[in-house]
Motif scaffolding. Sequence first.
Motif, PDB file in Angstrom:
ATOM      1  N   SER A  37       0.844  -1.200   0.000  1.00 51.29           N
ATOM      2  CA  SER A  37       0.000   0.000   0.000  1.00 51.29           C
ATOM      3  C   SER A  37       0.873   1.241   0.000  1.00 51.29           C
ATOM      4  O   SER A  37       1.953   1.234   0.607  1.00 51.29           O
ATOM      5  N   LYS A  41       0.227   2.594  -6.729  1.00 53.35           N
ATOM      6  CA  LYS A  41      -0.298   1.687  -7.769  1.00 53.35           C
ATOM      7  C   LYS A  41      -1.624   2.183  -8.345  1.00 53.35           C
ATOM      8  O   LYS A  41      -1.799   2.208  -9.551  1.00 53.35           O
ATOM      9  N   SER A  42      -2.558   2.551  -7.440  1.00 53.85           N
ATOM     10  CA  SER A  42      -3.871   2.995  -7.947  1.00 53.85           C
ATOM     11  C   SER A  42      -3.721   4.252  -8.783  1.00 53.85           C
ATOM     12  O   SER A  42      -4.364   4.388  -9.827  1.00 53.85           O
ATOM     13  N   THR A  43      -2.862   5.155  -8.331  1.00 53.19           N
ATOM     14  CA  THR A  43      -2.655   6.396  -9.089  1.00 53.19           C
ATOM     15  C   THR A  43      -2.088   6.074 -10.466  1.00 53.19           C
ATOM     16  O   THR A  43      -2.481   6.663 -11.472  1.00 53.19           O
ATOM     17  N   ASN A  46      -4.877   4.655 -12.660  1.00 49.90           N
ATOM     18  CA  ASN A  46      -5.751   5.757 -13.090  1.00 49.90           C
ATOM     19  C   ASN A  46      -5.084   6.571 -14.192  1.00 49.90           C
ATOM     20  O   ASN A  46      -5.725   6.963 -15.170  1.00 49.90           O
ATOM     21  N   ASP A  52     -10.679   7.402 -13.232  1.00 49.75           N
ATOM     22  CA  ASP A  52     -10.517   7.256 -11.787  1.00 49.75           C
ATOM     23  C   ASP A  52     -11.165   5.954 -11.338  1.00 49.75           C
ATOM     24  O   ASP A  52     -12.336   5.904 -10.995  1.00 49.75           O
ATOM     25  N   TYR A  54     -10.362   4.169  -8.750  1.00 51.16           N
ATOM     26  CA  TYR A  54     -10.334   3.905  -7.302  1.00 51.16           C
ATOM     27  C   TYR A  54     -10.818   5.076  -6.460  1.00 51.16           C
ATOM     28  O   TYR A  54     -10.358   5.289  -5.365  1.00 51.16           O
ATOM     29  N   ARG A  57     -12.149   4.300  -2.916  1.00 48.87           N
ATOM     30  CA  ARG A  57     -11.384   3.443  -1.997  1.00 48.87           C
ATOM     31  C   ARG A  57     -11.101   4.152  -0.672  1.00 48.87           C
ATOM     32  O   ARG A  57     -10.678   5.292  -0.636  1.00 48.87           O
ATOM     33  N   LYS A  75     -11.627  -4.753 -10.817  1.00 49.37           N
ATOM     34  CA  LYS A  75     -12.434  -3.684 -11.420  1.00 49.37           C
ATOM     35  C   LYS A  75     -12.466  -3.922 -12.920  1.00 49.37           C
ATOM     36  O   LYS A  75     -11.437  -4.262 -13.509  1.00 49.37           O
ATOM     37  N   ASP A  92      -6.312  -5.601  -8.350  1.00 48.12           N
ATOM     38  CA  ASP A  92      -5.436  -4.958  -7.371  1.00 48.12           C
ATOM     39  C   ASP A  92      -5.378  -5.867  -6.142  1.00 48.12           C
ATOM     40  O   ASP A  92      -6.262  -6.709  -5.932  1.00 48.12           O
TER      41      ASP A  92
END
Length: 360
Positions: A37, A41-43, A46, A52, A54, A57, A75, A92
């Motif tokens: 975390s 990763k999510s950024t 995206n 977007d 996430y 979250r 997703k 993810d």
Amino acid sequence: MSDRDRDYIGFGSLPLQYHRKSVKRGFEFTLMVVGESGLGKSTLINSLFLTDLYKNRIVPPVDERIEKTTRIEKKTLDIEEKSVRLRLNVIDTPGFGDAINGDESWRVVVDYIDEQFRQYFMDESGLNRKNIVDNRVHCCLYAVPPWGHSLRQMDIDVLRRLHKKVNLVIVITKADTLTTNEVKRLKANILRDIEANGIQLYKFPECDSDEDDDFKKQDEELKQSVPFAVIGSNTIFDIGGKKIRGRQYPWGIVDVENTTHSDFIKLRTMLIATHMQDLCDTTQDVHYENFRAQCISQIQHNAKTGKVRSDSIKTPTGEIVIPVVTETDKLLLQKEEEIRRMQEMLAQMQEKLKQQTIDV
Ligand code: GDP
């Protein structure tokens, strides 16, 4: 029909037919992101897919995370570009590496990949083969933090467990926190560790000799950039009427897509524009074939030894459990026996024919 057309029988249009069919059917691609975390990763996802994914979250506080086990979060995004439809699945792994018992993290990831192979294997051996949904993981982005000197023991352990199952692509995230020389050094150290530990990353196919020079140059640059050092951002800035995705610092804005700042564009080009099909092909021809061969040999072994079937069996490494597909075992063995008999008959017929030709 013109005279010129009379010289052709028509198979020159096969690529066009294939193109039409593929466009109609659409494409499926599954990308997995693995890493602790907070690595960005999510950024990154995206930024890669301009969406977007996430936004809802909720990041749990640190003390909760220590208790947490790795989860799998899927997703799905339907994207259309120039009438080509792509169903993108992003897997993810929130909580990866957060728990004190780090051992559990890789297991969840490996089990997920195996489970998709197992499902595909069952579907392929079943009756409704036409409508199989392909959920196999085609590529795994493994995030490495920018603050270390190289891979950590934990990274090496996870990569070793993954490299024979999935196309691995290493990304150094938050590359804006490193100088150009630091990026170079970190990349070299990572590649050294990868080689020393016999880890196989996704291998870019060799460029065909008849490709044009620009493509060859682009391909070479991609290969030289591995592991990709990337920057992600969810913020769009308007600079002189031009919209850019960037990160703001007291001294200025870092443009995520600027190739002198990061390999973000190279990663996106590789994943989407140039190597998506090859990632799918390698998944099918190498990783899934490995899994399938293991399953079949275990099924044959069980059938020969007359072993009482259990719900699961161990692979030779003793690490992974591959469920036995009991309903399909017999069918598979029958088919293999039929093929063997047909091959024998064919060989006999060929032998007879040869004999007849000699007699004549
Ligand atoms: P994840 O938990 O790995 O999905 O990480 P997130 O994408 O949620 O990002 C965690 C934090 O890192 C957020 O505050 C982001 O704004 C920040 N972040 C993401 N990407 C970058 C980057 O490329 N550079 C820097 N400096 N920070 C980043």
